[in-house]
Motif scaffolding. Sequence first.
Motif, PDB file in Angstrom:
ATOM      1  N   CYS A  13       0.843  -1.202   0.000  1.00 35.67           N
ATOM      2  CA  CYS A  13       0.000   0.000   0.000  1.00 35.67           C
ATOM      3  C   CYS A  13       0.879   1.253   0.000  1.00 35.67           C
ATOM      4  N   CYS A  16       2.688   2.060   3.422  1.00 38.75           N
ATOM      5  CA  CYS A  16       3.862   1.221   3.705  1.00 38.75           C
ATOM      6  C   CYS A  16       5.014   1.545   2.763  1.00 38.75           C
ATOM      7  N   CYS A  23       4.418  -4.419   3.843  1.00 35.86           N
ATOM      8  CA  CYS A  23       2.957  -4.345   3.894  1.00 35.86           C
ATOM      9  C   CYS A  23       2.389  -5.751   4.013  1.00 35.86           C
ATOM     10  N   CYS A  27      -2.828  -5.359   6.338  1.00 33.73           N
ATOM     11  CA  CYS A  27      -2.390  -3.985   6.640  1.00 33.73           C
ATOM     12  C   CYS A  27      -3.630  -3.101   6.803  1.00 33.73           C
TER      13      CYS A  27
END
Length: 116
Positions: A13, A16, A23, A27
């Motif tokens: 993501c 992250c 991640c 998450c």
Amino acid sequence: MEAFGDNFGPGPCAVCTTRNKRCSRNCEFAAYFPSELQDEFESASELFGTQNIIRMMRRARVGQRSMLALCILMEGVAWIHDPVQGGFGMMRRLLWEIKLREAYLCELKAIIKSEK
Ligand SMILES: [Zn+2]
């Protein structure tokens, strides 16, 4: 309102990636800031700071997080397009456009009325 769903991108993501963190599959930010929105997140991160975004997201109720994430991303993008007024400038332009369209619509209605 739903988050971006479970079928978000295969990459880590945006949160992250920005934090250089691994991640995980569960998450807490992946549903709200998928990898496809990395550029938008970086803009928002420059504006608010990554830690502040994380803090805001954690403080928000679960049902409000999707809307908050969208607002954060939109505000970040708005400041890229208008570094002076940001979201306010975007809103002013849209309001002006609405007024312009309303004036045009009034004009069209007057023409239609005169032709009857
Ligand atoms: Zn993540």
